[in-house]
Design a protein around this motif. Sequence first.
Motif, short mmCIF file in Angstrom:
data_model
loop_
_atom_site.label_atom_id
_atom_site.label_comp_id
_atom_site.label_asym_id
_atom_site.label_seq_id
_atom_site.Cartn_x
_atom_site.Cartn_y
_atom_site.Cartn_z
N LYS A 32 -5.55 -1.89 -1.68
CA LYS A 32 -5.99 -2.46 -0.40
C LYS A 32 -5.64 -3.96 -0.40
CE LYS A 32 -10.24 -3.61 0.65
NZ LYS A 32 -11.68 -3.37 0.78
N ILE A 33 -4.67 -4.34 0.41
CA ILE A 33 -4.29 -5.75 0.50
C ILE A 33 -5.21 -6.41 1.53
CG2 ILE A 33 -2.41 -7.36 1.07
CD1 ILE A 33 -1.83 -5.65 -1.40
N GLY A 86 0.82 -1.21 0.00
CA GLY A 86 0.00 0.00 0.00
C GLY A 86 0.85 1.26 0.00
N ALA A 87 1.98 1.21 0.70
CA ALA A 87 2.72 2.45 0.91
C ALA A 87 4.20 2.35 0.54
CB ALA A 87 2.56 2.87 2.38
N LYS A 146 -2.47 -4.93 11.34
CA LYS A 146 -1.91 -5.48 12.57
C LYS A 146 -2.76 -5.12 13.77
CE LYS A 146 1.44 -1.72 12.94
NZ LYS A 146 1.32 -1.22 11.58
N MET A 187 -5.73 -6.33 5.37
CA MET A 187 -4.64 -6.81 6.23
C MET A 187 -4.30 -5.71 7.21
SD MET A 187 -0.84 -8.27 5.30
CE MET A 187 -1.43 -9.78 4.60
N GLN A 228 -6.58 5.33 3.60
CA GLN A 228 -6.23 6.69 4.04
C GLN A 228 -6.86 7.80 3.18
OE1 GLN A 228 -4.50 7.31 6.90
NE2 GLN A 228 -4.77 5.10 7.14
#
Length: 331
Positions: free
Chosen positions: A185-186, A21-22, A197, A195, A148
């Motif tokens: 978007k994973i 994503g980043a 954390k 996904m 985001q």
Amino acid sequence: MDIVVSGIRSTGNLHLGNYFGAIRNFVKMQEENPCYFFIADYHSLTTHPTPADLHSSVKTVLVEFLACGLDPEKATLYVQSDVPEVAELYLLLNMNAYVGELERCTSFKEKIRTHPNNVNAALLTYPTLMAADIIIHKAHKVPVGKDQEQHLEMTRTFASRFNRMYNVDYFPEPVAYNFGEDLVKIPGLDGGQKMSKSDNENSAIFLADSPEVIRKKVMKAVTDAGPTEPNQPKPLAIENIFQFLKIFSSTDTYTHFNDLYNRCEIRYGDLKKQLAEDIIVFNNPLREKIEALKNDTDYLGKVARMGAEKARESAAKTIREVREIIGFRSM
Ligand code: ADP
Ligand code: TRP
């Protein structure tokens, strides 16, 4: 030249969602743009880490940034709290951020739902701190994942409101960016949407995970009893697994399992075994670099100090100018 800013919260190890994503974009963008990439440790205080946990998470993210290929000679890599000018801009932006608009933010509503006993003021004003992070360097582009998008929209609102209020053309309106492609978007391995954390550790594969851990997580990924009729659309959890195949495996592998699915002959155990090995091949070089860097305290300290100095220079200039615009002037 477009200025690029992005950050990742220091809440522990980075996962493949953060990477695709980043960070993958950070690595590309540092080659061509002035970039500021930071570890958002002020943001991580909303969950009240112990001092030891806070410190070790910041270090982990710095190590993992470097392992992914971020180059401190090309980009400015820094720790958010090393640049207290960000906190001042946050305070100033909060004067014109309205409780109603902050309460409508999806991520805030989600936090109220999942953590009803910790709805602190910083959660509500999370988007103003994020806006301060971005506009303190007068950024144009912000490489982030799809989740985001709304925060970036709010950043534009705060930037343009400031410009309008003081009748200046000072802050650019930054956009969420992914190389002209849709934001990414994973999915999680738990059949869920994303996904992450924060929500469920089993949904995420971390860059630091060993091959054994990756095998275990992938084998546990949510699937179903398999299709009962040929050529049916895939349920979300299965769609997610195939998205992983698309990212990590060869086109031949993807087509092979997709054909089996369409013929109702799929065996998810076989698919998962192959997928786990393909993820391991991708992940191993990153994990090795993490191992090699994580005890090099001298180097990590040097990188952080160098980044802090460069980031502060840019941030201090903005704060000086913003103070002047607002009307804080010496007597
Ligand atoms: P987490 O959601 O695991 O707490 P962060 O919120 O710190 O991770 O995310 C940091 C960056 O990684 C952001 O740019 C975010 O958009 C991106 N990101 C996080 N999870 C994903 C995902 N599943 N898919 C794509 N991008 C993601
Ligand atoms: N809100 C981002 C996230 O949870 C992290 C972040 C904080 C950020 N400040 C930022 C991202 C500024 C981009 C720019 O993922």
